[in-house]
Scaffold this motif. Structure first.
Motif, PDB file in Angstrom:
ATOM      1  N   MET A   1       0.710  -1.346  -0.175  1.00 53.15           N
ATOM      2  CA  MET A   1      -0.488  -0.405  -0.224  1.00 53.15           C
ATOM      3  C   MET A   1       1.000   1.117   0.414  1.00 53.15           C
ATOM      4  O   MET A   1       1.987   0.926   1.724  1.00 53.15           O
ATOM      5  N   HIS A   5      -1.729   7.156  -0.059  1.00 48.45           N
ATOM      6  CA  HIS A   5      -2.609   6.099  -0.403  1.00 48.45           C
ATOM      7  C   HIS A   5      -3.655   5.692   1.760  1.00 48.45           C
ATOM      8  O   HIS A   5      -4.925   5.993   1.761  1.00 48.45           O
ATOM      9  N   ALA A   6      -2.372   5.835   2.962  1.00 43.31           N
ATOM     10  CA  ALA A   6      -2.772   6.001   3.538  1.00 43.31           C
ATOM     11  C   ALA A   6      -3.508   7.236   4.280  1.00 43.31           C
ATOM     12  O   ALA A   6      -2.957   8.422   4.521  1.00 43.31           O
ATOM     13  N   SER A   7      -4.456   7.259   4.781  1.00 38.62           N
ATOM     14  CA  SER A   7      -5.510   8.159   5.718  1.00 38.62           C
ATOM     15  C   SER A   7      -4.715   7.794   7.284  1.00 38.62           C
ATOM     16  O   SER A   7      -4.614   7.631   7.194  1.00 38.62           O
ATOM     17  N   ASP A  10      -5.312   4.933   9.029  1.00 36.33           N
ATOM     18  CA  ASP A  10      -5.435   3.774   8.204  1.00 36.33           C
ATOM     19  C   ASP A  10      -4.133   3.272   9.479  1.00 36.33           C
ATOM     20  O   ASP A  10      -3.612   3.840   9.779  1.00 36.33           O
ATOM     21  N   ARG A  13       1.264  -1.443   8.236  1.00 40.67           N
ATOM     22  CA  ARG A  13       1.081  -2.512   8.134  1.00 40.67           C
ATOM     23  C   ARG A  13       1.967  -3.493   8.499  1.00 40.67           C
ATOM     24  O   ARG A  13       2.314  -2.859   9.423  1.00 40.67           O
ATOM     25  N   ASP A 243     -13.044  -8.593   2.874  1.00 35.74           N
ATOM     26  CA  ASP A 243     -12.918  -7.764   3.145  1.00 35.74           C
ATOM     27  C   ASP A 243     -12.743  -7.752   5.142  1.00 35.74           C
ATOM     28  O   ASP A 243     -12.545  -6.392   5.693  1.00 35.74           O
ATOM     29  N   ARG A 247     -10.986  -6.526   8.429  1.00 33.50           N
ATOM     30  CA  ARG A 247     -11.266  -6.021   8.888  1.00 33.50           C
ATOM     31  C   ARG A 247     -11.342  -5.809   9.698  1.00 33.50           C
ATOM     32  O   ARG A 247     -10.235  -5.210  11.388  1.00 33.50           O
ATOM     33  N   ALA A 250      -7.623  -5.655  11.510  1.00 34.34           N
ATOM     34  CA  ALA A 250      -7.250  -4.947  11.891  1.00 34.34           C
ATOM     35  C   ALA A 250      -7.207  -4.534  13.735  1.00 34.34           C
ATOM     36  O   ALA A 250      -6.660  -4.204  13.710  1.00 34.34           O
ATOM     37  N   ALA A 256      -2.771  -3.183   9.928  1.00 31.10           N
ATOM     38  CA  ALA A 256      -2.965  -3.930   8.252  1.00 31.10           C
ATOM     39  C   ALA A 256      -2.204  -5.289   7.866  1.00 31.10           C
ATOM     40  O   ALA A 256      -1.070  -5.439   7.930  1.00 31.10           O
TER      41      ALA A 256
END
Ligand code: CS2
Length: 501
Positions: A1, A5-7, A10, A13, A243, A247, A250, A256
């Motif tokens: 990732m 792109h990570a907010s 998030d 990883r 998904d 989730r 996480a 993640a």
């Protein structure tokens, strides 16, 4: 990732730096002692977990160099995460995660076939393990041996340096090992095939002896003397990752992990203790090391896998997308209970430490695990490869004893109804069923005059099942009448009919 792109919300990883303390297995020593073929979810939630736990009891050179077959998804995901991934254990009211951390390398076999051969032949390799699914053994149901008509098998016989099938890879690796004098090794099948070790040994011998470049007799002698092929029974329900599982991981781990593996809490592994060059302390990790695996194998293959297939196909026909939804229908539950008790159980020898009643009750509870989300189309996939392993032996057993196994016939009829394209796909599940013989089955469905002809042609023309099944007139006829009922009145009516006998 990519970081952009990570907010802020998030999670980081998964990696050696971010994995929560105490939730990762010990790092294996030195070069990998295990080469594994088939980097799917099952391997990662079963054998890899046992190996990591074994290392926690007894350190040793038991890292795993695993090869995925074609897909890069898991390989790329694990490489981004220092070769780590998590196992998310889920049941109705509990979930937890753990990171085995036992892999030392992961590669894609199709991208570098020679690397598989080299890894199997490496002197440090002591065990080669396989989870390549039933389809991965290139078996001919008709002969019970290697399918020499399969173009992939023909390729591997012609080009031993770059094999593409699991049997070709093992054979080429062992040939190199023998030439290099790299010493004894064990090859351990961890797939749902009866007598899996002996079957694999036979397939490797055929693969070595056939083709334009047959192996010398000395190699076959070496195979007999220096290479062990233990049989094993593997058991853990491990669905494909969704998904929702990502989730949940996480949330539980706080990091993640796109390649997390969901699994039920239950796990069992019975292994024939005939290793040629040592093994991890799998017994200390809860595996049953025994001289008599056959009892466990047949019990599991028939009561669990056979019943699973029936639940899966009835689910696909009645619009149940997941196994627990299918078995929560009273008719399906009744069919599952009765096929287990009346048609599978009498055909197996129950191991002395297993209580059959508890085992069956536990199976129904395991099938009802809603939190796992095990899809009926996943269990229903590759029926042409799975049903010969699950249904044929028991069907022969009953017919020889003068009985018609109505629910085994229902299993065959429901599978045929799903795959032959003769009924409307009202729930959109039939189109999702993947099978290497799907096209042929649809062709038969489209050109046969009626259900009886479908059954006859599948049994007589396709070679999907061994001839001994085709010889059972009672099975042929009952399957045809049940298929006719499914086509005309639906799966519920056919199930009622099969239950009434
Ligand atoms: C299932 C198995 O997909 C299938 O055919 O029956 O994968 C089953 O979940 C495992 O063998 C359980 O150990």
């Amino acid at each position: 990732m990519a970081p952009e792109h990570a907010s802020p919300a998030d999670p980081a990883r998964l990696s050696r730096d971010t994995v929560p303390a105490g939730l990762v297995g010990p790092r294996p020593d030195g070069p990998a002692g295990i080469v594994h073929l088939g980097l799917g979810n099952f391997h990662r939630a079963h054998q890899a977990v046992y190996t990591a736990r074994a290392l926690a009891h007894e350190p040793g050179p038991w890292g795993i160099h695993a090869f995925g077959n074609r897909s890069r998804t898991v390989v790329d995901g694990m490489r981004t995460q220092d070769l780590l991934y998590s196992v998310l254990q889920v049941d109705q009211d509990d979930r937890s995660a753990w990171v085995p951390g036992v892999h030392t390398a992961v590669d894609v076999a199709a991208e570098d076939p020679a690397a598989v051969v080299t890894a199997i032949a490496a002197p440090g390799t002591r065990v080669v393990t396989l989870t390549v699914t039933e389809h991965g053994y290139s078996l001919s149901a008709r002969t019970g041996g290697l399918n020499l008509a399969d173009p992939a098998v023909q390729h591997d016989l012609a080009d031993r340096a770059a094999p593409t099938t699991a049997v070709g890879q093992v054979t080429a690796g062992l040939l190199r090992r023998w030439r290099d004098g790299a010493g004894p090794v064990s090859v351990l099948s961890c797939d749902n095939l009866s007598d899996n070790g002996h079957q694999l040994a036979g397939l490797v011998r055929t693969c070595a002896a056939e083709g334009p470049d047959p192996a010398p007799a000395e190699f076959l002698d070496w195979l007999g003397a220096e290479v062990a092929f233990p049989c094993s029974m593997v058991d853990r329900i491990v669905p494909a990752t969704t998904d929702a599982h990502r989730r949940a991981t996480a949330e539980v781990l706080g990091v993640a992990d796109p390649v997390t593996v969901p699994a039920e809490p239950f796990s069992m592994w019975a292994i024939e203790d005939t290793f040629a060059a040592g093994r991890p302390a799998w017994d200390a990790a809860g595996a049953i090391l025994t001289d008599d695996v056959a009892g466990y194998e047949l019990l599991k293959l028939r009561l669990l896998n056979g019943t699973h297939s029936l639940i899966a196909y009835l689910g696909c026909l009645t619009g149940a997308p997941i196994i627990p939804a299918s078995v929560s229908q009273e008719l399906v539950a009744e069919a599952a209970r009765r096929v287990m008790r009346e048609e599978y159980l009498p055909t197996v020898r129950v191991p002395h430490d297993v209580d059959a009643e508890d085992y069956m009750a536990q199976l129904l509870a395991r099938f009802s695990n809603h939190a796992l989300g095990h899809r009926t189309t996943q269990v229903g996939a590759d029926g042409s490869q799975k049903l010969p392993q699950r249904v044929v032996g028991p069907a022969v057993h009953h017919v020889r004893a003068g009985r018609t196994p109505h629910l085994l016939c229902l299993t065959l009829a429901a599978w045929l109804a799903c795959l032959t394209g003769r009924i409307r796909d009202d729930h959109g599940l039939l189109a999702q069923l993947v099978d290497p013989r799907a096209e042929e089955l649809r062709r038969i469905g489209a050109t046969a005059a009626g259900p009886a002809e479908v059954v006859d042609r599948v049994l007589d023309e396709t070679g999907i099942f061994p001839a001994e099944l085709a010889e059972l007139t009672a099975v042929r006829e009952r399957t045809a009448t049940l298929l006719a009922t499914i086509e005309r009145h639906g799966a519920e009516t056919a199930t009622r009919e099969a239950l009434q006998r």
